[in-house]
Design a protein around this motif. Structure first.
Motif, mmCIF file in Angstrom:
data_model
loop_
_atom_site.group_PDB
_atom_site.id
_atom_site.type_symbol
_atom_site.label_atom_id
_atom_site.label_comp_id
_atom_site.label_asym_id
_atom_site.label_seq_id
_atom_site.Cartn_x
_atom_site.Cartn_y
_atom_site.Cartn_z
ATOM 1 N N THR A 161 -6.644 4.704 0.552
ATOM 2 C CA THR A 161 -6.542 4.524 2.004
ATOM 3 C C THR A 161 -7.866 3.977 2.549
ATOM 4 O O THR A 161 -7.875 3.136 3.445
ATOM 5 C CB THR A 161 -6.212 5.849 2.709
ATOM 6 O OG1 THR A 161 -6.911 6.899 2.052
ATOM 7 C CG2 THR A 161 -4.740 6.128 2.694
ATOM 8 N N TRP A 190 1.131 3.989 -2.944
ATOM 9 C CA TRP A 190 0.884 5.395 -2.641
ATOM 10 C C TRP A 190 2.040 6.249 -3.151
ATOM 11 O O TRP A 190 1.854 7.318 -3.719
ATOM 12 C CB TRP A 190 0.712 5.558 -1.119
ATOM 13 C CG TRP A 190 0.398 6.954 -0.703
ATOM 14 C CD1 TRP A 190 -0.796 7.579 -0.807
ATOM 15 C CD2 TRP A 190 1.312 7.890 -0.142
ATOM 16 N NE1 TRP A 190 -0.696 8.870 -0.340
ATOM 17 C CE2 TRP A 190 0.581 9.084 0.074
ATOM 18 C CE3 TRP A 190 2.671 7.842 0.207
ATOM 19 C CZ2 TRP A 190 1.168 10.223 0.611
ATOM 20 C CZ3 TRP A 190 3.253 8.965 0.745
ATOM 21 C CH2 TRP A 190 2.514 10.146 0.941
ATOM 22 N N THR A 218 0.831 -1.198 0.000
ATOM 23 C CA THR A 218 0.000 0.000 0.000
ATOM 24 C C THR A 218 0.870 1.255 0.000
ATOM 25 O O THR A 218 0.630 2.215 -0.744
ATOM 26 C CB THR A 218 -0.915 0.018 1.242
ATOM 27 O OG1 THR A 218 -1.518 -1.247 1.367
ATOM 28 C CG2 THR A 218 -1.984 1.080 1.104
ATOM 29 N N SER A 269 1.922 9.118 -6.017
ATOM 30 C CA SER A 269 2.152 10.534 -5.721
ATOM 31 C C SER A 269 3.464 11.059 -6.277
ATOM 32 O O SER A 269 3.600 12.261 -6.493
ATOM 33 C CB SER A 269 2.061 10.778 -4.213
ATOM 34 O OG SER A 269 2.652 9.730 -3.497
#
Lengths: 290, 329
Positions: free
Chosen positions: A241, A159, A155, A163
Motif C-alpha cells: 500500500t 492484495w 493492486t 491475503s
C-alpha cells in the motif's frame, strides 16, 4: 501564484502518472519485501516489456490493452525463470552478489535491446490515444484515466492474492521469517521465484498502460526505475500500500515541480527527495518500519 | 592470501612501460590507454568496495567531477591544465567526502548505500546537463593546445606514460593501505561492521577516509579522460557507463586485491574489442558482453581471475606436497 485552473489539472495529471509509477514500484517493493534485494534489473525489464507491447502492436496489430493479457503471463514466466535459474543460483545467498547480478542483467537486457532495435525512439498511433475525458475542471487523456483504474484494480487483485491464496500466505510467511517458513515445508526458492515473477508481471501491465501515450527506446526504463526506487523507499521498503500511496504522491510532486521549475528540473525534485528520504528516513515516510 | 609485493608492482609497471618501445601502433596504444584509464577508475572503486565492502553504484559522481573541474577551470577561468587536473582530483575527493559523510552518518549500508550513490550520480548528471557552467547539453570542448605544459601532446605515447604513472601510484597507494593498520580496520569493517565497532574501530571515520581516497583516485581518471579526449558532456562524465566500468574491472580481476582492477580492465577491454571485431562496431554489444561477464564472474568465480589463480596455485602446491604428507601419515 498559479491559479486553480492550472493547479488542479496538474495535480490530477500527476495522480494519473503517479498511479503507473506506483505499479512499477509495486513490483520492486514486493521483490524487496520478500527477497530483501533491490532488483536493479527492474528498469531494463520494464523497457523490455514496453518493446514487447510496441511490437505486439506493430507486427501483430494487437491493441496494447489486449496485449497485456498475453504479455503479463509471459513476463510472469520470464521473471520466474530469471530468479530461479539466474539470480538465485548466481548470488550464492549473498546480498552484495544479488546487487551485482541484477545490475549485470540490467546492462545485458538494455544493451541487447539497443543492439537489436537501435537507439531510435518509437511511438505507436492509436485512434483513442488523444481522446479526452472532460471533468469540468480539467481535461484528462482517456488512456491515462484507464491506466489509473487498471492500476487500482491490479493492486486490489494483488492484495487479494497475497491475503487469500495459499501461495500468497506462503509469500508473506517467507517475507516475515524465511527459516521458519522453510521448516514448515515451504519451498523458499520457489516462493522467491514466484514473488520475482509477480513483480515482473506488474511491469508487463505497466508497460501496456504506458505505451499508448508514451514512447519507447532502450533507455526508457531508467527514467522510471529511479522514480520507482524513490517511491519504494518513500513508501517503506516492502510495503504494497505504501508503494501505491507514495507513487501517487511522487506523481503529483513531479507534476508540480515540472510546472514551477521546468521539465528537466522536475526530475531533480524527485532525486533530491529520494536522497533526503534515504538519508533521514530510510524506513520510509508512511510505511511499516523496516 | 599473500599481498602483492613491491617487486611485483615494479615488474608489472616496467613490463607495461616497455610496450611503446615495442610498438608504435596507435590502435594498440589507444587500447592500452583506455584500459589503463579503466584500471585507474576501478582501483578507486576497489579501495571502497574491495577492501571496505561498501558497494558504490555511482562512482561516476567522482569521475565526472574530476573531468568537469579539470575542463571548466581551464576553459572558463584560464587555469593551467596541470593545476586544473590536480584541483579536479581534490574536487572529486571533496564530493566523495561529502557524499560519504551524509551516507555513513545516516548509517546507510548494503543496498541503501548502492542506491544513494546511484542517486547522487544521477543528480549530478542532470545538473550538469542543464547548468550553463558545464556547457549544459552541449558539453565542454577543451581547446587544442598541443604543449606539454597544457597537458596535451602530439602523440599517444606521453599520454600512455602519464596514465601508467597514475596507475602505478594507485597500485602503491592500495598496497600501502593493504599493509597499514588503516587497511586492517577497513577489512574489519567489510567482514563484520558491528564486530569491528565493538572492538573499537571508528567505523564511520574509516569508511569516510576510504571513500575520500577512492573518490580521489577515480577523479584522477576523470581528469585524465578530459585531457585525452578533450571533450566531455554530462552523459560521458556522469553517465552510468563509468560507474559500471569502475566496478566491473575489479570484480572480474579480483575484488580486494592490488592487481585485480588492472587485470580485470585488460581482460574486460579485450573481450569488448573482440565483441566489436566479431560483430562490426554495433552499439550496445560490447556492453552486453560486459554485463554477461559480470554475471558469470559473480556466479562462477566470485574472487575473480586473481581468485582462480590462487586456487590453481594452491592446488599445484598441494599436489607437490602431498606425497611426503602421505609418507608421514
Amino acid at each position: 501564484m498559479l491559479s486553480l485552473t492550472i493547479l488542479v489539472p496538474a495535480i490530477l495529471n500527476g495522480l494519473l502518472t503517479g498511479a503507473v509509477y506506483g505499479l512499477v514500484a509495486l513490483g520492486l517493493t514486493l521483490i524487496y519485501g520478500v527477497l530483501h534485494i533491490i532488483n536493479f534489473a527492474h528498469g531494463a525489464l520494464l523497457t523490455a516489456a514496453m518493446f514487447a507491447a510496441f511490437f505486439a502492436h506493430r507486427l501483430l496489430g494487437l491493441d496494447p490493452y489486449l496485449a497485456a493479457v498475453v504479455l503479463t503471463p509471459m513476463f510472469f514466466v520470464l521473471g520466474y525463470c530469471l530468479q530461479r535459474f539466474v539470480i538465485g543460483p548466481a548470488a550464492h545467498g549473498e546480498d552484495r552478489n544479488v546487487l551485482l547480478v541484477t545490475l549485470g542483467l540490467a546492462v545485458v537486457i538494455e544493451n541487447m535491446l539497443l543492439y537489436a532495435f537501435g537507439a531510435d525512439t518509437r511511438t505507436i498511433n492509436l485512434d483513442y490515444a488523444f481522446r479526452i475525458v472532460d471533468l469540468g475542471i480539467a481535461f484528462l487523456a482517456l488512456p491515462r484515466v484507464v491506466g489509473f483504474g487498471v492500476v487500482l484494480a491490479v493492486t486490489l487483485l494483488l492484495w487479494l492474492v497475497l491475503s487469500l491464496t495459499d501461495t500468497g500466505k506462503a509469500i508473506r510467511a517467507v517475507a516475515k521469517e524465511k527459516l521458519g517458513a522453510q521448516l514448515s515445508g515451504i519451498d523458499v526458492a520457489h516462493i522467491y521465484a514466484v514473488t520475482f515473477a509477480l513483480g515482473t508481471a506488474c511491469l508487463a501491465i505497466a508497460a501496456c498502460l504506458l505505451i499508448p501515450t508514451y514512447y519507447v527506446n532502450p533507455h526508457i526504463g531508467n527514467a522510471f526505475v529511479l522514480v520507482a526506487f524513490t517511491i519504494v523507499v518513500l513508501g517503506g521498503m516492502g510495503s504494497v500500500t505504501g508503494a501505491l500511496v507514495a507513487g501517487l504522491f511522487v506523481g503529483v510532486v513531479e507534476s508540480l515541480c515540472g510546472l514551477y521549475l521546468g521539465e528537466s528540473l522536475g526530475q531533480i525534485g524527485i532525486f533530491v527527495m529520494f536522497i533526503l528520504v534515504l538519508l533521514f528516513r530510510p524506513s520510509g515516510l508512511f510505511g511499516e518500519r523496516a | 592470501m599473500k599481498g602483492a609485493s613491491l617487486a611485483h608492482i615494479v615488474l608489472v609497471i616496467a613490463a607495461l612501460a616497455a610496450v611503446p618501445l615495442l610498438t608504435a601502433s596507435n590502435v594498440v596504444l589507444n587500447f592500452l590507454v583506455v584500459a589503463l584509464l579503466v584500471a585507474l577508475v576501478g582501483q578507486g572503486w576497489n579501495v571502497l568496495a574491495g577492501y571496505g565492502g561498501q558497494y558504490s553504484f555511482g562512482h561516476a559522481a567522482f569521475f565526472g567531477t574530476g573531468a568537469y573541474v579539470t575542463a571548466i577551470l581551464q576553459m572558463r577561468y584560464g587555469v593551467n591544465a596541470w593545476i586544473a587536473f590536480t584541483l579536479g582530483i581534490a574536487g572529486g575527493a571533496l564530493v566523495g567526502a561529502a557524499i560519504g559523510a551524509l551516507a555513513f552518518r545516516s548509517g546507510l549500508r548494503g543496498s541503501y548505500f548502492a542506491l544513494v550513490t546511484l542517486a547522487f550520480a544521477e543528480v549530478l548528471r542532470i545538473l550538469a546537463s542543464v547548468a550553463p557552467v558545464t556547457g549544459a547539453g552541449v558539453g565542454i570542448l577543451i581547446a587544442l593546445d598541443l604543449r606539454p605544459q597544457a597537458f596535451q601532446f602530439q602523440g599517444r605515447v606521453p599520454f600512455y606514460w602519464i596514465v601508467l604513472t597514475l596507475v602505478a601510484v594507485s597500485l602503491l597507494i592500495v598496497r600501502l593501505i593493504e599493509q597499514s593498520r588503516f587497511g586492517a580496520w577497513l577489512v574489519a569493517v567489510r567482514e563484520n561492521e558491528d564486530a569491528a565497532r565493538a572492538v573499537g574501530v571508528d567505523t564511520a571515520r574509516v569508511k569516510l577516509a576510504a571513500m575520500t581516497i577512492s573518490a580521489a583516485i577515480t577523479a584522477a581518471g576523470g581528469g585524465f579522460y578530459a585531457q585525452y579526449f578533450l571533450f566531455i558532456d554530462s552523459g560521458i562524465a556522469y553517465g552510468p557507463w563509468i560507474s559500471i566500468a569502475a566496478l566491473l574491472a575489479p570484480i572480474v580481476g579480483g575484488i580486494g586485491t592490488v592487481f585485480g582492477p588492472l587485470l580485470g580492465a585488460l581482460v574486460v577491454k579485450t573481450l569488448g574489442e573482440i565483441a566489436k571485431l566479431v560483430t562490426g562496431d554495433a552499439p550496445g554489444l560490447d556492453l552486453v558482453v560486459y554485463g554477461g561477464v559480470l554475471i558469470l564472474v559473480v556466479a562462477f568465480a566470485p574472487q575473480g581471475i586473481a581468485g582462480l589463480l590462487t586456487s590453481l596455485r594452491l592446488r599445484f602446491a598441494r599436489l607437490r606436497s602431498s606425497p611426503p604428507e602421505r609418507a608421514h601419515g
